[in-house]
Design a protein around this motif. Structure first.
Motif, PDB file in Angstrom:
ATOM      1  N   UNK A  59      43.772  49.098 -51.460  1.00 37.28           N
ATOM      2  CA  UNK A  59      44.114  50.500 -51.194  1.00 37.28           C
ATOM      3  C   UNK A  59      43.312  51.092 -50.039  1.00 37.28           C
ATOM      4  N   UNK A  60      42.174  50.479 -49.683  1.00 37.75           N
ATOM      5  CA  UNK A  60      41.273  51.072 -48.685  1.00 37.75           C
ATOM      6  C   UNK A  60      41.957  51.390 -47.356  1.00 37.75           C
ATOM      7  N   UNK A  61      42.689  50.459 -46.705  1.00 29.93           N
ATOM      8  CA  UNK A  61      43.316  50.806 -45.417  1.00 29.93           C
ATOM      9  C   UNK A  61      44.392  51.880 -45.545  1.00 29.93           C
ATOM     10  N   UNK A  62      45.087  51.896 -46.686  1.00 33.50           N
ATOM     11  CA  UNK A  62      46.111  52.920 -46.885  1.00 33.50           C
ATOM     12  C   UNK A  62      45.471  54.285 -47.087  1.00 33.50           C
ATOM     13  N   UNK A  63      44.321  54.327 -47.749  1.00 30.04           N
ATOM     14  CA  UNK A  63      43.615  55.598 -47.892  1.00 30.04           C
ATOM     15  C   UNK A  63      43.001  56.045 -46.572  1.00 30.04           C
ATOM     16  N   UNK A  64      42.682  55.103 -45.702  1.00 31.19           N
ATOM     17  CA  UNK A  64      42.158  55.462 -44.389  1.00 31.19           C
ATOM     18  C   UNK A  64      43.222  56.178 -43.556  1.00 31.19           C
ATOM     19  N   UNK A  65      44.431  55.646 -43.564  1.00 37.00           N
ATOM     20  CA  UNK A  65      45.503  56.312 -42.824  1.00 37.00           C
ATOM     21  C   UNK A  65      45.894  57.626 -43.499  1.00 37.00           C
ATOM     22  N   UNK A  66      45.689  57.708 -44.816  1.00 30.86           N
ATOM     23  CA  UNK A  66      45.928  58.965 -45.536  1.00 30.86           C
ATOM     24  C   UNK A  66      44.939  60.025 -45.085  1.00 30.86           C
ATOM     25  N   UNK A  67      43.686  59.640 -44.885  1.00 34.48           N
ATOM     26  CA  UNK A  67      42.686  60.595 -44.410  1.00 34.48           C
ATOM     27  C   UNK A  67      43.068  61.141 -43.036  1.00 34.48           C
ATOM     28  N   UNK A  68      43.563  60.277 -42.157  1.00 34.38           N
ATOM     29  CA  UNK A  68      44.003  60.724 -40.833  1.00 34.38           C
ATOM     30  C   UNK A  68      45.190  61.675 -40.949  1.00 34.38           C
ATOM     31  N   UNK A  69      46.130  61.349 -41.835  1.00 33.41           N
ATOM     32  CA  UNK A  69      47.295  62.228 -42.035  1.00 33.41           C
ATOM     33  C   UNK A  69      46.865  63.563 -42.627  1.00 33.41           C
ATOM     34  N   UNK A  70      45.882  63.545 -43.529  1.00 33.85           N
ATOM     35  CA  UNK A  70      45.400  64.792 -44.127  1.00 33.85           C
ATOM     36  C   UNK A  70      44.741  65.682 -43.082  1.00 33.85           C
TER      37      UNK A  70
ATOM     38  N   UNK B  60      45.038  70.450 -39.459  1.00 39.45           N
ATOM     39  CA  UNK B  60      45.082  71.048 -38.120  1.00 39.45           C
ATOM     40  C   UNK B  60      46.386  71.817 -37.901  1.00 39.45           C
ATOM     41  N   UNK B  61      47.485  71.228 -38.343  1.00 40.00           N
ATOM     42  CA  UNK B  61      48.776  71.910 -38.191  1.00 40.00           C
ATOM     43  C   UNK B  61      48.766  73.227 -38.956  1.00 40.00           C
ATOM     44  N   UNK B  62      48.227  73.215 -40.159  1.00 37.38           N
ATOM     45  CA  UNK B  62      48.256  74.412 -41.004  1.00 37.38           C
ATOM     46  C   UNK B  62      47.370  75.530 -40.489  1.00 37.38           C
ATOM     47  N   UNK B  63      46.183  75.189 -40.013  1.00 41.37           N
ATOM     48  CA  UNK B  63      45.223  76.236 -39.659  1.00 41.37           C
ATOM     49  C   UNK B  63      45.328  76.678 -38.205  1.00 41.37           C
ATOM     50  N   UNK B  64      45.967  75.884 -37.345  1.00 38.72           N
ATOM     51  CA  UNK B  64      46.001  76.265 -35.931  1.00 38.72           C
ATOM     52  C   UNK B  64      47.390  76.144 -35.302  1.00 38.72           C
ATOM     53  N   UNK B  65      47.973  74.947 -35.335  1.00 42.15           N
ATOM     54  CA  UNK B  65      49.192  74.714 -34.566  1.00 42.15           C
ATOM     55  C   UNK B  65      50.375  75.522 -35.091  1.00 42.15           C
TER      56      UNK B  65
ATOM     57  N   UNK C 237      56.246  69.612 -39.980  1.00 36.36           N
ATOM     58  CA  UNK C 237      55.327  68.488 -40.131  1.00 36.36           C
ATOM     59  C   UNK C 237      54.336  68.720 -41.262  1.00 36.36           C
ATOM     60  N   UNK C 238      53.900  69.958 -41.450  1.00 37.12           N
ATOM     61  CA  UNK C 238      52.924  70.251 -42.497  1.00 37.12           C
ATOM     62  C   UNK C 238      53.449  69.876 -43.874  1.00 37.12           C
ATOM     63  N   UNK C 239      54.756  69.961 -44.074  1.00 32.52           N
ATOM     64  CA  UNK C 239      55.359  69.619 -45.365  1.00 32.52           C
ATOM     65  C   UNK C 239      55.800  68.163 -45.394  1.00 32.52           C
ATOM     66  N   UNK C 240      56.308  67.659 -44.265  1.00 31.07           N
ATOM     67  CA  UNK C 240      56.924  66.334 -44.240  1.00 31.07           C
ATOM     68  C   UNK C 240      55.891  65.213 -44.240  1.00 31.07           C
ATOM     69  N   UNK C 241      54.753  65.394 -43.567  1.00 35.85           N
ATOM     70  CA  UNK C 241      53.781  64.308 -43.420  1.00 35.85           C
ATOM     71  C   UNK C 241      53.367  63.705 -44.768  1.00 35.85           C
TER      72      UNK C 241
END
Length: 374
Positions: free
Chosen positions: A100-111, A116-121, A61-65
């Motif tokens: 672009x604003x709503x797409x960047x909002x979902x990008x922030x959530x994905x980031x 979280x995946x990288x540092x913990x999961x 997921x860390x690479x695919x997202x």
């Protein structure tokens, strides 16, 4: 959140979910085949195989997202272009930044999810998987004893078992123990069990015989026994403390290597570079999305040549990721850790500037109007 934001988000969430599910499933199936040895060589069941395979998913997921997010954004914008909805939005005065604003909002959530995946999961699941595999390989019963097979455990120890029963019970054993060249012995027993002790695992034989060659006469010496114990500790794999690889370490362990450990001393710069790479990976999500946004709604508005734009954007993000890996490798050799952040931040800044800058024709008209007014 306004109706326009909700509408664009709905258009993006569905393809994002489908792309993420499809790509993760395909990559997971290819990666999970590497765990098939657990079933073939160590006699584990399908449940253990599936459990170990599922532990791989966080690292995928860390690479695919970020890539899935790029695909979803491009698909969403292309669909809006095809239905002339973007033309209507621009005609109604909707700016590129507003679109672009709503797409960047979902990008922030994905980031944030990627972070979280990288540092913990990811390190947590990798540690569980490594410990589970080590336990399986160190389990003599699961890795060595199989029904109806002669199994060479190495070091001159060969075992045949008629039947392996649940609970570590064995029926009908023939054992050749040639670990000691001066005392080659063959055992036959009706039953046996594995018992863990402080000295290591013992194979406890019942109702059998021990055959060996006498030292002086050369005759075969047969000893019948009711109970006999064979020490199996020398046959165990993976004894001792497990060495944590880079993917199995938490962020603090990467950024602050333990210099008292030989592995950490030899790979200190690479460990720190890996830690910075995990912190930089969420930035790639913004870079990919901004590149996709510029490809579809940046520059002069047109209804044509979007295939070429998408192809160039796709090539750009793959090239960017390759550059990122090269930069990480260089940082691991030189200690210049800023190089890890440079590619995604430069791409993000450049794509944002190009996206928000007015088209050349508009700038030209604005300049001509200003000159005429003077």
């Amino acid at each position: 959140m306004k109706s326009l934001d909700k509408y664009i988000l709905r258009q993006c969430v569905v393809p994002l979910s489908l792309i993420l599910l499809a790509v993760t499933t395909i990559v997971w199936m290819t990666q999970s085949l590497q765990r098939i040895e657990i079933i073939v060589e160590h006699g584990q069941g399908l449940g253990v195989f599936l459990y170990l395979s599922l532990l791989i998913i966080p690292s995928l997921l860390a690479v695919i997202i970020p890539f899935a997010l790029f695909g979803a954004v491009v698909y969403t914008l292309y669909r809006l272009h095809s239905d002339s909805e973007i033309a209507v939005m621009f005609a109604a005065g909707v700016s590129r930044a507003r679109l672009a604003a709503p797409l960047l909002a979902i990008t922030a959530l994905a980031a944030l999810t990627t972070l979280y995946v990288n540092v913990d999961l990811m390190p947590r699941t990798y540690r569980v998987m490594k410990q589970k595999v080590a336990n399986i390989r160190a389990d003599f019963a699961s890795s060595l004893l199989r029904s109806g097979e002669f199994v060479d455990a190495g070091d001159g120890f060969t075992v045949y078992v008629d039947e392996v029963r649940p609970g570590g019970q064995f029926v009908g054993l023939l054992i050749n123990d040639y670990r000691n060249a001066e005392d080659r012995t063959t055992y036959m027993a009706q039953r046996a069990i594995i018992q863990e002790t402080d000295a290591g695992p013992l194979l406890l034989l019942s109702n059998g015989s021990r055959q060996s060659i006498a030292d002086y006469t050369g005759d075969v010496e047969i000893i019948r026994f009711d109970d006999w114990a064979i020490n199996l500790s020398t046959l165990q794999d993976g004894a001792g403390e497990l060495q944590l690889e880079m993917t199995e370490r938490y962020l603090g362990e990467l950024l602050n290597p333990d210099m008292s450990e030989p592995y950490d001393r030899a790979n200190a710069k690479k460990l720190v570079a890996e830690g910075h790479s995990r912190l930089a990976s969420p930035i790639y999500a913004f870079a990919y999305v901004l590149i996709g946004l510029y490809a579809l709604i940046g520059g002069a508005y047109t209804r044509r040549s979007y295939f070429i734009r998408v192809a160039v954007a796709g090539t750009s993000i793959f090239a960017l990721r390759v550059i990122g890996y090269v930069a990480q490798g260089a940082a691991g050799e030189t200690g210049a850790y800023w190089m890890v952040y440079a590619p995604p931040m430069a791409a993000t800044g450049a794509a944002a500037f190009l996206l928000l800058a007015p088209p050349p024709s508009r700038r030209f008209r604005g300049r001509r109007a200003a000159e005429g007014a003077v």
